[in-house]
Design a protein around this motif. Sequence first.
Motif, PDB file in Angstrom:
ATOM      1  N   ILE A 183       0.719  -1.127   0.003  1.00 34.08           N
ATOM      2  CA  ILE A 183       0.096  -0.050  -0.064  1.00 34.08           C
ATOM      3  C   ILE A 183       0.774   1.205  -0.010  1.00 34.08           C
ATOM      4  N   VAL A 184       0.554   2.220  -0.917  1.00 41.45           N
ATOM      5  CA  VAL A 184       1.398   3.445  -1.156  1.00 41.45           C
ATOM      6  C   VAL A 184       0.679   4.435  -1.322  1.00 41.45           C
ATOM      7  N   VAL A 185       1.164   5.602  -0.401  1.00 40.21           N
ATOM      8  CA  VAL A 185       0.527   6.938  -0.589  1.00 40.21           C
ATOM      9  C   VAL A 185       1.369   7.719  -1.447  1.00 40.21           C
ATOM     10  N   VAL A 186       0.771   8.066  -2.593  1.00 39.24           N
ATOM     11  CA  VAL A 186       1.336   8.874  -3.623  1.00 39.24           C
ATOM     12  C   VAL A 186       0.977  10.128  -3.745  1.00 39.24           C
ATOM     13  N   VAL A 187       1.937  11.073  -3.769  1.00 41.35           N
ATOM     14  CA  VAL A 187       1.586  12.464  -3.946  1.00 41.35           C
ATOM     15  C   VAL A 187       2.539  12.983  -5.173  1.00 41.35           C
ATOM     16  N   LYS A 188       1.900  13.672  -6.122  1.00 44.27           N
ATOM     17  CA  LYS A 188       2.364  14.119  -7.445  1.00 44.27           C
ATOM     18  C   LYS A 188       2.292  15.854  -7.430  1.00 44.27           C
ATOM     19  N   ILE A 189       3.318  16.396  -7.706  1.00 39.68           N
ATOM     20  CA  ILE A 189       3.204  17.943  -7.959  1.00 39.68           C
ATOM     21  C   ILE A 189       3.862  18.310  -9.405  1.00 39.68           C
ATOM     22  N   PRO A 190       2.960  18.878 -10.060  1.00 40.40           N
ATOM     23  CA  PRO A 190       1.474  19.200 -10.044  1.00 40.40           C
ATOM     24  C   PRO A 190       0.846  17.900 -10.598  1.00 40.40           C
ATOM     25  N   SER A 191      -0.340  18.107 -10.629  1.00 43.28           N
ATOM     26  CA  SER A 191      -1.378  16.833 -10.969  1.00 43.28           C
ATOM     27  C   SER A 191      -1.411  17.152 -12.712  1.00 43.28           C
ATOM     28  N   LEU A 192      -0.782  16.219 -13.308  1.00 46.46           N
ATOM     29  CA  LEU A 192      -0.733  16.279 -14.803  1.00 46.46           C
ATOM     30  C   LEU A 192      -1.265  15.061 -15.276  1.00 46.46           C
ATOM     31  N   PRO A 193      -2.315  14.629 -15.449  1.00 45.80           N
ATOM     32  CA  PRO A 193      -2.780  13.370 -15.790  1.00 45.80           C
ATOM     33  C   PRO A 193      -2.116  12.609 -16.970  1.00 45.80           C
ATOM     34  N   LYS A 194      -1.655  13.125 -18.033  1.00 44.98           N
ATOM     35  CA  LYS A 194      -0.893  12.753 -19.194  1.00 44.98           C
ATOM     36  C   LYS A 194       0.480  12.730 -19.198  1.00 44.98           C
ATOM     37  N   ASP A 195       1.001  13.059 -17.910  1.00 41.91           N
ATOM     38  CA  ASP A 195       2.306  13.162 -17.499  1.00 41.91           C
ATOM     39  C   ASP A 195       3.427  11.803 -17.594  1.00 41.91           C
ATOM     40  N   LYS A 196       2.727  10.729 -17.449  1.00 44.66           N
ATOM     41  CA  LYS A 196       3.382   9.441 -17.199  1.00 44.66           C
ATOM     42  C   LYS A 196       3.736   8.921 -18.738  1.00 44.66           C
ATOM     43  N   VAL A 197       5.006   8.497 -18.912  1.00 45.39           N
ATOM     44  CA  VAL A 197       5.506   8.005 -20.028  1.00 45.39           C
ATOM     45  C   VAL A 197       5.948   6.461 -19.840  1.00 45.39           C
ATOM     46  N   ILE A 198       5.365   5.769 -20.512  1.00 43.13           N
ATOM     47  CA  ILE A 198       5.595   4.135 -20.408  1.00 43.13           C
ATOM     48  C   ILE A 198       6.599   4.056 -21.456  1.00 43.13           C
ATOM     49  N   CYS A 199       7.789   3.504 -21.206  1.00 44.23           N
ATOM     50  CA  CYS A 199       9.009   3.407 -22.143  1.00 44.23           C
ATOM     51  C   CYS A 199       9.431   1.969 -22.375  1.00 44.23           C
ATOM     52  N   GLU A 200      10.025   1.899 -23.300  1.00 42.62           N
ATOM     53  CA  GLU A 200      10.776   0.570 -23.764  1.00 42.62           C
ATOM     54  C   GLU A 200      11.994   0.359 -22.841  1.00 42.62           C
ATOM     55  N   GLU A 201      12.348  -0.869 -22.386  1.00 43.67           N
ATOM     56  CA  GLU A 201      13.405  -1.285 -21.460  1.00 43.67           C
ATOM     57  C   GLU A 201      14.565  -0.294 -21.610  1.00 43.67           C
ATOM     58  N   THR A 202      15.272  -0.110 -22.787  1.00 46.15           N
ATOM     59  CA  THR A 202      16.535   0.754 -22.797  1.00 46.15           C
ATOM     60  C   THR A 202      16.554   1.947 -23.326  1.00 46.15           C
ATOM     61  N   ASP A 203      16.054   1.896 -24.431  1.00 41.56           N
ATOM     62  CA  ASP A 203      16.116   3.330 -25.538  1.00 41.56           C
ATOM     63  C   ASP A 203      15.336   4.404 -24.704  1.00 41.56           C
TER      64      ASP A 203
END
Length: 132
Positions: A78-98
């Motif tokens: 169980i993790v409490v997560v706080v992000k500053i600022p709130s940007l819903p499209k900020d996460k980038v899923i990436c290829e392992e190395t490149d």
Amino acid sequence: YIIGNFPEAMRKTTKMEVSLKRHFKGEPWPLHYQKKAWEYNILVSGRMRINGRILDQDNVFAIAPLEAIKPEFLEDCIVVVVKIPSLPKDKVICEETDDVGRAHRTRRETASDEIREDESYETDAPPEKLWP
């Protein structure tokens, strides 16, 4: 989400987001990074590994913008997560190395003032200690 720029949030704001996340032992989680947001976390319960570092219950840790991570859940967490600022499209899923290499190069080459999307929030200096 408890607070943030999401339809289901109890309090809507672009300044920050707060959520309580449950992850199960062995749950796959992709390598990813945030383009602009700082992420502050409290591991309330469980045990996990992030990029080779073991984190236990009550550990507090921060993830900088463009810092690529790949969490491994060694126990139910169980993790409490706080992000500053709130940007819903900020996460980038990436290829392992490149994409990881690109993320780290971008972080070194980009000043924090150049990546701000919204000047209405304040960005503090990064914490001196990001990991326990």
